[in-house]
Motif scaffolding. Sequence first.
Motif, PDB file in Angstrom:
ATOM      1  N   THR A 123     -18.698   8.793  -4.342  1.00 28.80           N
ATOM      2  CA  THR A 123     -18.200  10.127  -3.988  1.00 28.80           C
ATOM      3  C   THR A 123     -16.712  10.313  -4.260  1.00 28.80           C
ATOM      4  O   THR A 123     -16.196  11.410  -4.093  1.00 28.80           O
ATOM      5  CB  THR A 123     -18.450  10.405  -2.496  1.00 28.80           C
ATOM      6  N   GLY A 124     -16.030   9.254  -4.640  1.00 28.48           N
ATOM      7  CA  GLY A 124     -14.597   9.345  -4.876  1.00 28.48           C
ATOM      8  C   GLY A 124     -13.745   9.234  -3.636  1.00 28.48           C
ATOM      9  O   GLY A 124     -12.519   9.359  -3.703  1.00 28.48           O
ATOM     10  N   GLU A 125     -14.379   8.971  -2.479  1.00 31.92           N
ATOM     11  CA  GLU A 125     -13.614   8.944  -1.234  1.00 31.92           C
ATOM     12  C   GLU A 125     -12.813   7.653  -1.064  1.00 31.92           C
ATOM     13  O   GLU A 125     -11.822   7.633  -0.331  1.00 31.92           O
ATOM     14  CB  GLU A 125     -14.541   9.138  -0.031  1.00 31.92           C
ATOM     15  N   PHE A 126     -13.211   6.575  -1.719  1.00 31.25           N
ATOM     16  CA  PHE A 126     -12.477   5.317  -1.578  1.00 31.25           C
ATOM     17  C   PHE A 126     -11.090   5.393  -2.214  1.00 31.25           C
ATOM     18  O   PHE A 126     -10.147   4.752  -1.739  1.00 31.25           O
ATOM     19  CB  PHE A 126     -13.249   4.162  -2.209  1.00 31.25           C
ATOM     20  N   THR A 127     -10.973   6.155  -3.281  1.00 31.72           N
ATOM     21  CA  THR A 127      -9.694   6.247  -3.990  1.00 31.72           C
ATOM     22  C   THR A 127      -8.964   7.552  -3.704  1.00 31.72           C
ATOM     23  O   THR A 127      -7.952   7.845  -4.341  1.00 31.72           O
ATOM     24  CB  THR A 127      -9.906   6.095  -5.499  1.00 31.72           C
ATOM     25  N   ASP A 128      -9.466   8.328  -2.752  1.00 31.63           N
ATOM     26  CA  ASP A 128      -8.787   9.559  -2.345  1.00 31.63           C
ATOM     27  C   ASP A 128      -7.732   9.208  -1.298  1.00 31.63           C
ATOM     28  O   ASP A 128      -8.051   8.973  -0.141  1.00 31.63           O
ATOM     29  CB  ASP A 128      -9.810  10.544  -1.764  1.00 31.63           C
ATOM     30  N   LEU A 129      -6.482   9.178  -1.722  1.00 30.64           N
ATOM     31  CA  LEU A 129      -5.403   8.768  -0.835  1.00 30.64           C
ATOM     32  C   LEU A 129      -4.606   9.950  -0.298  1.00 30.64           C
ATOM     33  O   LEU A 129      -3.454   9.810   0.109  1.00 30.64           O
ATOM     34  CB  LEU A 129      -4.468   7.800  -1.573  1.00 30.64           C
ATOM     35  N   SER A 130      -5.234  11.132  -0.286  1.00 31.78           N
ATOM     36  CA  SER A 130      -4.526  12.321   0.181  1.00 31.78           C
ATOM     37  C   SER A 130      -4.376  12.348   1.705  1.00 31.78           C
ATOM     38  O   SER A 130      -3.448  12.951   2.239  1.00 31.78           O
ATOM     39  CB  SER A 130      -5.251  13.584  -0.290  1.00 31.78           C
ATOM     40  N   GLU A 131      -5.317  11.703   2.409  1.00 30.98           N
ATOM     41  CA  GLU A 131      -5.249  11.663   3.876  1.00 30.98           C
ATOM     42  C   GLU A 131      -4.228  10.630   4.333  1.00 30.98           C
ATOM     43  O   GLU A 131      -4.073   9.573   3.724  1.00 30.98           O
ATOM     44  CB  GLU A 131      -6.618  11.308   4.470  1.00 30.98           C
ATOM     45  N   ILE A 132      -3.556  10.941   5.435  1.00 30.98           N
ATOM     46  CA  ILE A 132      -2.603   9.993   6.006  1.00 30.98           C
ATOM     47  C   ILE A 132      -3.362   8.839   6.651  1.00 30.98           C
ATOM     48  O   ILE A 132      -4.420   9.034   7.260  1.00 30.98           O
ATOM     49  CB  ILE A 132      -1.700  10.688   7.044  1.00 30.98           C
ATOM     50  N   ASP A 133      -2.852   7.636   6.484  1.00 34.45           N
ATOM     51  CA  ASP A 133      -3.420   6.462   7.139  1.00 34.45           C
ATOM     52  C   ASP A 133      -2.829   6.417   8.553  1.00 34.45           C
ATOM     53  O   ASP A 133      -1.719   5.945   8.755  1.00 34.45           O
ATOM     54  CB  ASP A 133      -3.059   5.195   6.357  1.00 34.45           C
ATOM     55  N   GLU A 134      -3.581   6.923   9.517  1.00 38.25           N
ATOM     56  CA  GLU A 134      -3.038   7.091  10.865  1.00 38.25           C
ATOM     57  C   GLU A 134      -2.686   5.758  11.518  1.00 38.25           C
ATOM     58  O   GLU A 134      -1.695   5.652  12.244  1.00 38.25           O
ATOM     59  CB  GLU A 134      -4.031   7.868  11.740  1.00 38.25           C
ATOM     60  N   VAL A 135      -3.501   4.752  11.273  1.00 39.34           N
ATOM     61  CA  VAL A 135      -3.243   3.440  11.879  1.00 39.34           C
ATOM     62  C   VAL A 135      -1.939   2.856  11.343  1.00 39.34           C
ATOM     63  O   VAL A 135      -1.079   2.388  12.108  1.00 39.34           O
ATOM     64  CB  VAL A 135      -4.413   2.478  11.619  1.00 39.34           C
ATOM     65  N   LYS A 136      -1.786   2.891  10.031  1.00 39.50           N
ATOM     66  CA  LYS A 136      -0.560   2.361   9.436  1.00 39.50           C
ATOM     67  C   LYS A 136       0.650   3.181   9.851  1.00 39.50           C
ATOM     68  O   LYS A 136       1.737   2.642  10.110  1.00 39.50           O
ATOM     69  CB  LYS A 136      -0.685   2.340   7.913  1.00 39.50           C
ATOM     70  N   HIS A 137       0.477   4.505   9.940  1.00 33.59           N
ATOM     71  CA  HIS A 137       1.578   5.365  10.362  1.00 33.59           C
ATOM     72  C   HIS A 137       1.996   5.053  11.793  1.00 33.59           C
ATOM     73  O   HIS A 137       3.186   5.020  12.118  1.00 33.59           O
ATOM     74  CB  HIS A 137       1.167   6.828  10.235  1.00 33.59           C
ATOM     75  N   GLU A 138       1.013   4.786  12.652  1.00 34.91           N
ATOM     76  CA  GLU A 138       1.308   4.418  14.034  1.00 34.91           C
ATOM     77  C   GLU A 138       2.111   3.123  14.091  1.00 34.91           C
ATOM     78  O   GLU A 138       3.045   2.989  14.884  1.00 34.91           O
ATOM     79  CB  GLU A 138      -0.002   4.267  14.805  1.00 34.91           C
ATOM     80  N   ARG A 139       1.752   2.167  13.248  1.00 33.51           N
ATOM     81  CA  ARG A 139       2.489   0.900  13.202  1.00 33.51           C
ATOM     82  C   ARG A 139       3.920   1.122  12.712  1.00 33.51           C
ATOM     83  O   ARG A 139       4.865   0.483  13.199  1.00 33.51           O
ATOM     84  CB  ARG A 139       1.778  -0.099  12.289  1.00 33.51           C
ATOM     85  N   GLN A 140       4.086   2.005  11.748  1.00 31.87           N
ATOM     86  CA  GLN A 140       5.427   2.289  11.242  1.00 31.87           C
ATOM     87  C   GLN A 140       6.287   2.973  12.304  1.00 31.87           C
ATOM     88  O   GLN A 140       7.485   2.681  12.416  1.00 31.87           O
ATOM     89  CB  GLN A 140       5.324   3.147   9.976  1.00 31.87           C
ATOM     90  N   LEU A 141       5.672   3.874  13.058  1.00 34.88           N
ATOM     91  CA  LEU A 141       6.405   4.515  14.149  1.00 34.88           C
ATOM     92  C   LEU A 141       6.850   3.483  15.188  1.00 34.88           C
ATOM     93  O   LEU A 141       7.980   3.524  15.679  1.00 34.88           O
ATOM     94  CB  LEU A 141       5.527   5.572  14.827  1.00 34.88           C
ATOM     95  N   ARG A 142       5.940   2.565  15.492  1.00 34.20           N
ATOM     96  CA  ARG A 142       6.268   1.531  16.465  1.00 34.20           C
ATOM     97  C   ARG A 142       7.418   0.660  15.956  1.00 34.20           C
ATOM     98  O   ARG A 142       8.364   0.366  16.697  1.00 34.20           O
ATOM     99  CB  ARG A 142       5.040   0.669  16.738  1.00 34.20           C
ATOM    100  N   ALA A 143       7.335   0.250  14.691  1.00 40.14           N
ATOM    101  CA  ALA A 143       8.391  -0.578  14.114  1.00 40.14           C
ATOM    102  C   ALA A 143       9.735   0.153  14.117  1.00 40.14           C
ATOM    103  O   ALA A 143      10.783  -0.449  14.367  1.00 40.14           O
ATOM    104  CB  ALA A 143       8.017  -0.980  12.694  1.00 40.14           C
ATOM    105  N   ASP A 144       9.707   1.453  13.843  1.00 45.13           N
ATOM    106  CA  ASP A 144      10.948   2.240  13.843  1.00 45.13           C
ATOM    107  C   ASP A 144      11.557   2.298  15.235  1.00 45.13           C
ATOM    108  O   ASP A 144      12.776   2.131  15.406  1.00 45.13           O
ATOM    109  CB  ASP A 144      10.660   3.649  13.329  1.00 45.13           C
ATOM    110  N   ARG A 145      10.719   2.512  16.244  1.00 47.67           N
ATOM    111  CA  ARG A 145      11.226   2.573  17.623  1.00 47.67           C
ATOM    112  C   ARG A 145      11.803   1.227  18.054  1.00 47.67           C
ATOM    113  O   ARG A 145      12.821   1.158  18.739  1.00 47.67           O
ATOM    114  CB  ARG A 145      10.106   3.001  18.575  1.00 47.67           C
TER     115      ARG A 145
END
Length: 302
Positions: A123-145
């Motif tokens: 379906t092309g969903e594996f290579t569709d990177l338009s959605e934000i990776d919420e888990v990784k974004h949460e980790r980045q927010l934590r690292a920034d804080r």
Amino acid sequence: MVEQMDLPKISYYNEISLMMFGFGDSHTPNPDTVRLVESIVLKQLRIIIHEASKYSDGKKLKGEELVFLLRHNKHKMRRFVRYLMNKQSKYIFQKINLYPADLNTKPLPKSDLMEFIEKIDETGEFTDLSEIDEVKHERQLRADRISQALNEKKYLEFCKARCASFNSRDTTHRSSEKLRLWIDPKGEIIKEYKQDALDILAYFAYQTVADITDYALLVRMDRKSCTSDPLKHLPGSYYTATMFNGEHQFTGSNPDYSKVHSSQPPISVSEIKEVMRRVHSPQAGLLNFGGKVPETHYLFAL
């Protein structure tokens, strides 16, 4: 008769300790907790290899067979695709000074693993990177804080910890061999491992440590936000929305993760055990439409 020597004890204690620090644990993680996390990672990697071996000849494990296990989770497959793309970009940057003309005249090659993912991506969903990776974004927010609360010395140590992985900085045959000997010292699971399979196993191990640390911090937050709600501690009430379904709240109040470093104790063994209990426990309100939960549902990397 010469006695057979025992294989040397291989451990990733130091690497896991650094990784847990980089993911939000204390600057000095609890040694018993690190050893428990190491045992969980090792056990899960061995289960993953057994699962992947079902699609192999039983003698040689290839990267494609490990990637195939990710097909049921598009979010983790997309994260792995980003990982492959970052590796490819790094490779290209290293070649710029050596072969600058080739970069302008030849199309950028795709890795064999990326081509395999595109083959199974109906379906092309594996290579569709338009959605934000919420888990990784949460980790980045934590690292920034966390980084904002550290002095210069601790910040440099934190950056070093954030770079820790199951592959050394110079990904050599030696580091891959260490990983193989740690997982399967006598070759009892699989006789031979291709290099790309070892790279993916290192990636899976890294993601497992990250998820365990994430969930342990959620356990701590859950205990601190205890209310009079009699249903609060039922499996599924809090974690159906956050831990298991991957929904992370960005609109609500963000916890101050920097306190993990300044005033909170390191993640404890009991918190890790609570994570595993909740992972293995039936989830309240889970709709599986009569289907059976797969036996590998508790494998963090998948």
